[in-house]
Design a protein around this motif. Sequence first.
Motif, short mmCIF file in Angstrom:
data_model
loop_
_atom_site.label_atom_id
_atom_site.label_comp_id
_atom_site.label_asym_id
_atom_site.label_seq_id
_atom_site.Cartn_x
_atom_site.Cartn_y
_atom_site.Cartn_z
N TRP A 1 0.84 -1.21 0.00
CA TRP A 1 0.00 0.00 0.00
C TRP A 1 0.87 1.26 0.00
CZ3 TRP A 1 -4.80 2.11 -0.23
CH2 TRP A 1 -4.99 3.36 0.36
N ARG A 2 1.85 1.30 0.89
CA ARG A 2 2.71 2.48 0.98
C ARG A 2 3.51 2.69 -0.31
NH1 ARG A 2 6.66 2.22 5.67
NH2 ARG A 2 7.16 4.27 4.79
N LEU A 3 4.07 1.62 -0.84
CA LEU A 3 4.92 1.74 -2.02
C LEU A 3 4.11 2.17 -3.24
CD1 LEU A 3 7.75 1.36 -3.22
CD2 LEU A 3 7.15 -1.02 -3.66
N THR A 4 2.96 1.55 -3.47
CA THR A 4 2.16 1.90 -4.64
C THR A 4 1.57 3.30 -4.52
OG1 THR A 4 0.26 0.76 -3.63
CG2 THR A 4 1.60 -0.49 -5.19
N ARG A 5 1.25 3.70 -3.31
CA ARG A 5 0.72 5.06 -3.14
C ARG A 5 1.80 6.09 -3.41
NH1 ARG A 5 -2.67 7.44 2.10
NH2 ARG A 5 -3.35 9.35 1.07
N THR A 6 3.05 5.79 -3.04
CA THR A 6 4.13 6.72 -3.31
C THR A 6 4.42 6.81 -4.81
OG1 THR A 6 5.16 6.23 -1.17
CG2 THR A 6 6.57 7.22 -2.85
N LEU A 7 4.38 5.69 -5.50
CA LEU A 7 4.75 5.65 -6.91
C LEU A 7 3.61 6.07 -7.83
CD1 LEU A 7 6.80 2.31 -7.03
CD2 LEU A 7 7.68 4.65 -6.94
N CYS A 8 2.38 5.70 -7.48
CA CYS A 8 1.25 5.89 -8.40
C CYS A 8 0.26 6.93 -7.94
CB CYS A 8 0.51 4.56 -8.59
SG CYS A 8 1.56 3.19 -9.10
N ALA A 9 0.32 7.32 -6.65
CA ALA A 9 -0.64 8.27 -6.09
C ALA A 9 -2.07 7.77 -6.34
CB ALA A 9 -0.41 9.66 -6.67
N ASP A 10 -3.00 8.68 -6.64
CA ASP A 10 -4.40 8.29 -6.86
C ASP A 10 -4.64 8.14 -8.36
OD1 ASP A 10 -7.01 7.70 -6.45
OD2 ASP A 10 -7.67 9.76 -6.24
N SER A 11 -4.16 7.03 -8.92
CA SER A 11 -4.33 6.76 -10.34
C SER A 11 -4.83 5.33 -10.53
CB SER A 11 -2.99 6.94 -11.07
OG SER A 11 -2.11 5.88 -10.74
N PRO A 12 -5.39 5.01 -11.69
CA PRO A 12 -5.89 3.65 -11.92
C PRO A 12 -4.81 2.59 -11.85
CG PRO A 12 -6.72 5.19 -13.58
CD PRO A 12 -5.67 5.92 -12.81
N ALA B 1 -4.45 -1.73 -9.68
CA ALA B 1 -3.97 -2.83 -10.51
C ALA B 1 -2.65 -3.38 -9.98
CB ALA B 1 -3.80 -2.35 -11.95
N LEU B 2 -1.76 -2.48 -9.57
CA LEU B 2 -0.47 -2.92 -9.02
C LEU B 2 -0.66 -3.63 -7.69
CD1 LEU B 2 2.55 -2.96 -9.51
CD2 LEU B 2 2.71 -0.71 -8.46
N CYS B 3 -1.58 -3.14 -6.86
CA CYS B 3 -1.86 -3.80 -5.58
C CYS B 3 -2.40 -5.22 -5.82
CB CYS B 3 -2.86 -2.98 -4.78
SG CYS B 3 -2.17 -1.50 -4.01
N ALA B 4 -3.28 -5.36 -6.79
CA ALA B 4 -3.81 -6.69 -7.10
C ALA B 4 -2.72 -7.63 -7.58
CB ALA B 4 -4.92 -6.56 -8.15
N LEU B 5 -1.80 -7.11 -8.39
CA LEU B 5 -0.70 -7.95 -8.87
C LEU B 5 0.21 -8.39 -7.73
CD1 LEU B 5 0.92 -9.16 -11.22
CD2 LEU B 5 2.11 -6.97 -11.44
N LEU B 6 0.52 -7.48 -6.80
CA LEU B 6 1.38 -7.83 -5.68
C LEU B 6 0.69 -8.76 -4.70
CD1 LEU B 6 2.97 -4.33 -4.94
CD2 LEU B 6 4.13 -6.31 -5.91
N ALA B 7 -0.61 -8.57 -4.48
CA ALA B 7 -1.32 -9.36 -3.47
C ALA B 7 -1.69 -10.76 -3.96
CB ALA B 7 -2.58 -8.62 -3.03
#
Length: 222
Positions: free
Chosen positions: A160-171, A175-181
Motif C-alpha cells: 500500500w505504501r509503495l504503490t501510493r508513493t509511486l502511483c498516487a491516486d491513479s488507476p 492494478a499494481l496492488c492486485a498484482l502484488l497481493a
Amino acid sequence: MARTSSLWTKALSCLNRLTAPFGRGSETRPTGTHRADPPHPATYPSETHHPGTPPVPSRDHRERVPQPQTHLAAAAAILAAAFAFYVWRAATLSITTDEAFTCNSFVTPPWLQILTTYDANHHALHSYLCKLVTSLLGVSELTLRLPALLGAALYLWSAWRLTRTLCADSPVMPALCALLAFHPGLIDYFSLARGYSLGLGLLLYALAESNGDLNLAVDILR
C-alpha cells in the motif's frame, strides 16, 4: 447652413463627452427593449450571506473541493480482500510436508535445541515466532501459521505504501496492488508456516521506506 452644421457638431461632441463616463450608456437601443448587464459575481443570491445563516462557500472554493479518492479505496479493498483470503487459507489448508518438518524440528523441541541448531530449512526468525505463538496458544493449523500471516500483513501494508508513493491516486495503483497481493508465485507463501512471507514483507517494507527513490530501491535489491 454652415453655421447650423457647426452647431450640430458642437452639440454632438458635448453629448459624447457627457455620456463617455457611462460606457455603454451612449449605445442606441431599440425603443421598448432593455438589456440588463449581468450582476457582479458577489451579488449572486447563492453567495449572499444573510445574518443568522452560515456562509455559503464561494464558487471558486466549491471547485477546489477534492473529489473522492476512488482509486485509493479500490486499492484498500483489494488488499483487505487479499488478507482475508490468506487467513481463510491458513485456517482451512492441511499441514504440508515442509510445515510438518519445520514444526517437528524447530518448533516443538526445547528453546536450547532450537537456538543451537542450524539447517537450511530452519528460518530462524519464523521458527522463533512459531515457538512463541504455539507455546501460548497451542499447536494447530492456524496458530502455527500466525507468524506467516504477520509477514503477509507487513507485505500488504508495505505494498500500500509503495504503490501510493509511486502511483498516487491513479488507476495503476489498484492494478499494481492486485498484482502484488495475488501473484500466483507468491500467494502460497502467505498462508503456510514458512519464513518466506516474513522475508517478502521485510523486503517490501525496505522498498517502501525508500519513498519512491528508485536508485535507493535498486541498492536495496542488490
